[in-house]
Write a protein that holds these residues in place. Structure first.
Motif, PDB file in Angstrom:
ATOM      1  N   LEU A 169     -30.200 -37.484 -30.144  1.00 47.84           N
ATOM      2  CA  LEU A 169     -29.193 -38.348 -29.015  1.00 47.84           C
ATOM      3  C   LEU A 169     -30.329 -39.158 -28.478  1.00 47.84           C
ATOM      4  O   LEU A 169     -31.141 -39.888 -28.823  1.00 47.84           O
ATOM      5  N   GLY A 170     -29.558 -40.356 -28.389  1.00 45.15           N
ATOM      6  CA  GLY A 170     -29.624 -41.687 -27.713  1.00 45.15           C
ATOM      7  C   GLY A 170     -29.639 -40.813 -26.184  1.00 45.15           C
ATOM      8  O   GLY A 170     -30.198 -39.635 -25.534  1.00 45.15           O
ATOM      9  N   ALA A 171     -31.072 -41.904 -25.228  1.00 47.00           N
ATOM     10  CA  ALA A 171     -30.859 -41.706 -23.927  1.00 47.00           C
ATOM     11  C   ALA A 171     -30.968 -43.343 -22.749  1.00 47.00           C
ATOM     12  O   ALA A 171     -30.775 -44.056 -23.324  1.00 47.00           O
TER      13      ALA A 171
ATOM     14  N   PHE B 265     -36.769 -30.615 -18.194  1.00 43.82           N
ATOM     15  CA  PHE B 265     -37.678 -30.806 -19.033  1.00 43.82           C
ATOM     16  C   PHE B 265     -38.437 -30.930 -17.803  1.00 43.82           C
ATOM     17  O   PHE B 265     -39.112 -31.378 -16.687  1.00 43.82           O
ATOM     18  N   GLU B 266     -39.657 -29.980 -18.011  1.00 43.14           N
ATOM     19  CA  GLU B 266     -40.138 -29.288 -17.437  1.00 43.14           C
ATOM     20  C   GLU B 266     -42.168 -29.161 -17.519  1.00 43.14           C
ATOM     21  O   GLU B 266     -41.685 -29.178 -18.375  1.00 43.14           O
ATOM     22  N   ILE B 267     -42.879 -30.343 -16.449  1.00 46.58           N
ATOM     23  CA  ILE B 267     -44.234 -29.644 -17.001  1.00 46.58           C
ATOM     24  C   ILE B 267     -44.760 -28.811 -15.805  1.00 46.58           C
ATOM     25  O   ILE B 267     -44.698 -28.752 -15.083  1.00 46.58           O
ATOM     26  N   THR B 268     -45.310 -28.278 -17.103  1.00 43.41           N
ATOM     27  CA  THR B 268     -46.143 -27.143 -16.156  1.00 43.41           C
ATOM     28  C   THR B 268     -48.187 -27.658 -16.336  1.00 43.41           C
ATOM     29  O   THR B 268     -48.552 -28.034 -17.276  1.00 43.41           O
ATOM     30  N   VAL B 269     -48.891 -27.146 -15.499  1.00 42.08           N
ATOM     31  CA  VAL B 269     -50.160 -27.343 -15.159  1.00 42.08           C
ATOM     32  C   VAL B 269     -50.688 -26.020 -14.743  1.00 42.08           C
ATOM     33  O   VAL B 269     -50.814 -25.558 -13.146  1.00 42.08           O
TER      34      VAL B 269
ATOM     35  N   TYR C 111     -39.438 -46.773 -27.353  1.00 42.91           N
ATOM     36  CA  TYR C 111     -38.391 -45.784 -26.793  1.00 42.91           C
ATOM     37  C   TYR C 111     -37.526 -46.730 -26.490  1.00 42.91           C
ATOM     38  O   TYR C 111     -36.419 -46.084 -26.332  1.00 42.91           O
ATOM     39  N   LEU C 112     -37.284 -48.536 -26.394  1.00 41.48           N
ATOM     40  CA  LEU C 112     -36.030 -48.797 -26.140  1.00 41.48           C
ATOM     41  C   LEU C 112     -34.793 -49.104 -27.738  1.00 41.48           C
ATOM     42  O   LEU C 112     -33.675 -48.273 -26.974  1.00 41.48           O
ATOM     43  N   THR C 113     -35.090 -48.444 -28.149  1.00 42.27           N
ATOM     44  CA  THR C 113     -34.232 -48.398 -29.496  1.00 42.27           C
ATOM     45  C   THR C 113     -32.984 -47.140 -29.506  1.00 42.27           C
ATOM     46  O   THR C 113     -31.935 -47.261 -29.990  1.00 42.27           O
ATOM     47  N   MET C 114     -33.732 -45.971 -28.362  1.00 46.67           N
ATOM     48  CA  MET C 114     -33.103 -45.196 -27.982  1.00 46.67           C
ATOM     49  C   MET C 114     -32.293 -45.657 -27.202  1.00 46.67           C
ATOM     50  O   MET C 114     -31.664 -44.423 -26.499  1.00 46.67           O
TER      51      MET C 114
ATOM     52  N   GLU D 145     -42.197 -39.045 -21.603  1.00 44.76           N
ATOM     53  CA  GLU D 145     -42.507 -38.854 -23.091  1.00 44.76           C
ATOM     54  C   GLU D 145     -42.408 -38.275 -23.959  1.00 44.76           C
ATOM     55  O   GLU D 145     -41.763 -37.866 -24.832  1.00 44.76           O
ATOM     56  N   SER D 146     -42.855 -37.121 -23.955  1.00 48.99           N
ATOM     57  CA  SER D 146     -42.349 -35.449 -23.626  1.00 48.99           C
ATOM     58  C   SER D 146     -40.735 -35.410 -24.355  1.00 48.99           C
ATOM     59  O   SER D 146     -40.198 -34.919 -25.170  1.00 48.99           O
ATOM     60  N   ALA D 147     -39.800 -35.802 -22.766  1.00 50.26           N
ATOM     61  CA  ALA D 147     -39.148 -35.294 -23.217  1.00 50.26           C
ATOM     62  C   ALA D 147     -37.951 -36.880 -23.743  1.00 50.26           C
ATOM     63  O   ALA D 147     -36.976 -35.961 -24.672  1.00 50.26           O
ATOM     64  N   LEU D 148     -38.495 -37.606 -24.184  1.00 47.30           N
ATOM     65  CA  LEU D 148     -38.096 -38.427 -24.744  1.00 47.30           C
ATOM     66  C   LEU D 148     -38.402 -38.238 -26.501  1.00 47.30           C
ATOM     67  O   LEU D 148     -37.200 -38.298 -27.220  1.00 47.30           O
ATOM     68  N   ASN D 149     -38.993 -37.620 -26.240  1.00 50.76           N
ATOM     69  CA  ASN D 149     -39.552 -37.591 -28.077  1.00 50.76           C
ATOM     70  C   ASN D 149     -38.860 -36.366 -28.722  1.00 50.76           C
ATOM     71  O   ASN D 149     -38.488 -35.794 -29.596  1.00 50.76           O
ATOM     72  N   GLU D 150     -38.377 -34.869 -27.720  1.00 47.59           N
ATOM     73  CA  GLU D 150     -37.656 -34.011 -28.279  1.00 47.59           C
ATOM     74  C   GLU D 150     -36.405 -34.667 -28.251  1.00 47.59           C
ATOM     75  O   GLU D 150     -35.212 -33.780 -28.954  1.00 47.59           O
TER      76      GLU D 150
END
Length: 103
Positions: free
Chosen positions: A68-70, A14-18, A87-90, A57-62
């Motif tokens: 999928l779990g994390a 996952f990439e974050i662009t600014v 997010y622990l439940t993931m 946060e965005s990567a975990l949401n997707e």
């Protein structure tokens, strides 16, 4: 500055662009039921502005949307999960114990 997080499937990250420039990424490896986050990096020019938190946060949401779990193998992702308990439940129970996360 406008930011965007996208899944670069070809590079497995996952990439974050600014303002259209890649400011950081979190690399992953998918298994049958989990997505293992193995490395996160923010370009030093963008450090200290909360971009790592937005990225993770965005990567975990997707990841959740993908069903999928994390597996937070990366310290940045693990810290995010430790400080954002929803997010622990993931994280599968077997991995929580091995990673020292709360049950």
């Amino acid at each position: 500055m406008p930011t965007e997080v996208r899944n670069n499937i070809a590079l497995e990250r996952f990439e974050i662009t600014v303002d259209g420039e890649v400011a950081g990424y979190t690399e992953y490896q998918d298994t049958v039921g989990e997505r293992a986050f193995v490395h996160t990096e923010i370009d030093p020019r963008f450090d200290g502005r909360g971009y790592a938190r937005t990225l993770v946060e965005s990567a975990l949401n997707e990841t959740r949307i993908d069903g999928l779990g994390a597996l937070p193998m990366c310290r940045t992702v693990q810290h995010f999960i430790e400080t954002t308990p929803q997010y622990l439940t993931m994280v599968p129970h077997w991995a929580r114990d091995r990673l020292g996360l709360a049950q």
